[in-house]
Motif scaffolding. Sequence first.
Motif, short mmCIF file in Angstrom:
data_model
loop_
_atom_site.label_atom_id
_atom_site.label_comp_id
_atom_site.label_asym_id
_atom_site.label_seq_id
_atom_site.Cartn_x
_atom_site.Cartn_y
_atom_site.Cartn_z
N ALA A 203 0.83 -1.21 0.00
CA ALA A 203 0.00 0.00 0.00
C ALA A 203 0.87 1.26 0.00
CB ALA A 203 -0.93 0.00 1.21
N LEU A 204 1.98 1.22 0.73
CA LEU A 204 2.89 2.37 0.75
C LEU A 204 3.42 2.64 -0.65
CD1 LEU A 204 5.08 1.86 3.95
CD2 LEU A 204 3.11 3.33 3.63
N VAL A 205 3.81 1.55 -1.32
CA VAL A 205 4.36 1.70 -2.67
C VAL A 205 3.25 2.14 -3.63
CG1 VAL A 205 5.36 0.43 -4.59
CG2 VAL A 205 6.22 0.06 -2.28
N ASP A 206 2.02 1.70 -3.36
CA ASP A 206 0.91 2.05 -4.24
C ASP A 206 0.44 3.50 -4.06
OD1 ASP A 206 0.70 -0.19 -5.74
OD2 ASP A 206 -0.84 -1.15 -4.54
N GLY A 207 1.11 4.23 -3.21
CA GLY A 207 0.79 5.65 -3.13
C GLY A 207 -0.06 6.04 -1.93
N TYR A 208 0.01 5.27 -0.87
CA TYR A 208 -0.75 5.63 0.32
C TYR A 208 0.20 5.99 1.46
CZ TYR A 208 -4.90 3.92 -2.01
OH TYR A 208 -5.91 3.75 -2.89
N THR A 209 -0.31 6.82 2.37
CA THR A 209 0.49 7.15 3.54
C THR A 209 0.40 6.00 4.53
OG1 THR A 209 -1.36 8.13 4.69
CG2 THR A 209 -0.06 9.59 3.30
N GLU B 224 -3.04 5.84 6.05
CA GLU B 224 -4.05 5.25 5.17
C GLU B 224 -3.88 3.74 5.10
OE1 GLU B 224 -4.95 8.66 1.84
OE2 GLU B 224 -3.00 7.69 1.81
N LYS C 165 -6.77 1.19 6.03
CA LYS C 165 -7.37 0.44 4.92
C LYS C 165 -6.95 -1.02 4.93
CE LYS C 165 -7.81 4.21 1.61
NZ LYS C 165 -9.19 4.20 1.17
N ALA D 226 5.69 6.19 -1.66
CA ALA D 226 4.56 6.66 -2.47
C ALA D 226 5.03 7.64 -3.54
CB ALA D 226 3.52 7.32 -1.57
N PHE E 3 -7.00 -0.27 -6.42
CA PHE E 3 -6.43 0.31 -5.20
C PHE E 3 -5.35 1.37 -5.46
CE2 PHE E 3 -3.91 0.26 -1.29
CZ PHE E 3 -4.91 0.42 -0.34
N PRO E 4 -4.34 1.07 -6.27
CA PRO E 4 -3.31 2.08 -6.49
C PRO E 4 -3.84 3.31 -7.22
CG PRO E 4 -2.87 0.11 -7.80
CD PRO E 4 -3.99 -0.21 -6.89
N LYS F 171 -6.72 4.63 -6.79
CA LYS F 171 -7.58 5.43 -5.91
C LYS F 171 -6.78 6.23 -4.90
CE LYS F 171 -11.99 3.20 -6.31
NZ LYS F 171 -12.93 2.23 -5.76
N SER F 172 -5.48 6.10 -4.95
CA SER F 172 -4.65 6.87 -4.03
C SER F 172 -4.82 8.36 -4.30
CB SER F 172 -3.19 6.47 -4.21
OG SER F 172 -2.36 7.56 -3.92
N LYS F 173 -4.75 9.13 -3.21
CA LYS F 173 -4.98 10.57 -3.33
C LYS F 173 -3.92 11.24 -4.19
CE LYS F 173 -7.19 11.26 1.11
NZ LYS F 173 -6.43 10.50 2.11
N ILE F 174 -2.72 10.65 -4.24
CA ILE F 174 -1.68 11.35 -4.98
C ILE F 174 -1.85 11.17 -6.49
CG2 ILE F 174 0.02 11.25 -3.13
CD1 ILE F 174 1.38 8.98 -4.69
N ARG F 175 -2.77 10.32 -6.91
CA ARG F 175 -2.89 10.10 -8.35
C ARG F 175 -4.10 10.78 -8.99
NH1 ARG F 175 0.96 6.34 -8.36
NH2 ARG F 175 0.14 5.11 -6.66
#
Lengths: 319, 355
Positions: free
Chosen positions: A216-222, A225, A229, B73, B98-99, B101-105
């Motif tokens: 999840a971290l790599v997928d762009g989440y803090t 989050e 999640k 991230a 999932f990836p 839906k990340s806020k940074i994207r």
Amino acid sequence: MAAVRTRSEVALNRVAIAAVLIVTIIFLAPIYWITATAFKPRHLATTVPPTVMFEPEISPFVKLFLRRSQLREQPTPEEYAAAPWWERLVFDGGEKVVRDGRGNAQLSGYPSRFANSLIVAVVSTVMAVGMGTLTAYGFSRFKVAGEQDWLFFILSTRMLPPVVVAIPMFLMYRWFGLNDTHVGLIILYTAFNLSFSVWLMKGFIDEIPREYEEAALVDGYTRMEAFFKIVLPEAATGIAATAVFCFIIAWNEYAFALIMTRRTAQTAPPFIPSQVGSGLPDWTVIAAGTFLFLLPVAIFTFLLRNHLLRGMSFGAIRK
Amino acid sequence: MAHIELRNISKSFGSKPALRGLDLEIEDGQFFVLLGETGAGKTTTLRIVAGLEKPTEGDVLIDGENVNEWGAAERDVALVLQQYSLYPRYTVRENLEFPLKSKIRRVDAADIEERVNRVAKTLQISHLLDRKTDRLSGGEMQRVSIGRAIVRQPRVFLMDEPLSALDAKLREALRTELKNLQMNLGATFLFVTHDQVEAMSMGDKIGVLDKGKLVQVGTPSEIYANPCNTFVARSVGSPPMNLLNGSVSKGNAVADAGFALPFAGKASDGQPVTFGIRPEDMFLDPGAPAEGAVHDIENHGVAKIVTLRAGDAVIRLTTSARDKLAIDETVRFSWNPEKVVLFDKSSGLSLRHGP
């Protein structure tokens, strides 16, 4: 598994079932006793031998919730006829309902004590489990200097019996004006349960592979989050088990509640036995109070039973 | 797509060094394979590139930019792991979304749906989209996992032994698929494995790691033909390169095991060396100078791998599957002297790679 069983195995199995039944009956007997007494007419409550067959009544519960006093003279037939059904039940027991200046029936001390128990147990459980989960996550996922010492320190708060710290706590609480307040009791129970919650939750969170969060971290989440999640849903079983334990401990706590509370924040455990003291006790009313007190834990545990089965094995069984 | 550079990376866990002075460059669109045994530091390298681990020393550069202080991230890399790679409790579709839906994207819903469907189609997992991940087979899981990486269109794909947990057939199929995918996407891949077959068949370039040090970097054929030391010689190729201790004497390679074979290279007489020769560069011939006994025969269909005993040396060579051989039969063998690689006996370093 093996479908073929020898005759001796069958016999052994029967003996085992019989033994389990007997033990179960022994353990259930007090609960049956309380439940039965809660529905008995007063004169059958203390018979020797105990009455098993009787017509159940709800008068003990009515009496439990109402403030009553001894009847000096019998009510007139008109009074009796005009009274609502619950007041007649009280009249039948040789008592009358105490009414305030406006004629409204007054409640006994029980409902507010029961409500206190609920408030204190629920809030302290939520806080202990919430804070415990976050702390456990930290211990589980990050390098904490002196981790083992910290964990031992956290657990050590549980090593003293409550009685030992009760008096100093009482004095401290008096200083802070926390005696007989909900906040005071909630803080106490939260602190008490927190160590337990941290230890349990650490075990559960250790079981969750950190790969999930890292993905999840790599997928762009803090990290926050990822925690909410991914980790939290995975830890649901552990959280449920921990919550049940904390709730039971807070719900049943007696020693601190007895010392720290008088009236406003008094919980049910110290209240129920205090009713025995004056005059000739009405055991059916006390049994009714105890019976109701049993229910929340029973319901809570029943609702979470699926989680508990896995949770109580402390992660030994994975799906 | 991106260019990755690791400069003098060191990493230790406590007092244990995991990586020592690693320099590595992965070009844009390259399929780079890190090959090494368990504990060699492959995964650590990958995690450092991903931003899940901070190097004790050294710099990570993505497209020339130092990303040491960037979180995972922000680096915009995708990660595929050997296991635990999918989010449990989610369906395949939710995993793929999932990836995005990340806020940074900030990808809008219609776009997400379109991208998920396209990726599902590419990987032939469209029929699985609404399934929960615990209802997938191992191969399907890895496919979804790869899908979750592709759907993001990341700058770099990082793969940590994604095929190792699969059975042999599936592994082969996915190997080809993954390589095709990489070429179609033109993406930069950093692929970590302990399996030299994967490294040889997929890599544009291979980096061999040993005990936290990058020993050799090169194309698969360079590494195969010209290993820089005996470690690389042993770890690449199946069966591995034959390594025979001996020395050169009067233009002949004399093995300590008690036989001599022709020699074409340059080496001073009497210097203790290790001769390295690939099994396919050796052959059986009735007129050959050395003699050995057949110890074992493995028939691979395409060829036979014959294990010989000559003195106390064990030699593996390949012959045609049609050759008739019996165990314990005495045979004569030789090698192609052009293909012999010389290693210094004490250091294990190839003499061909210069001083």
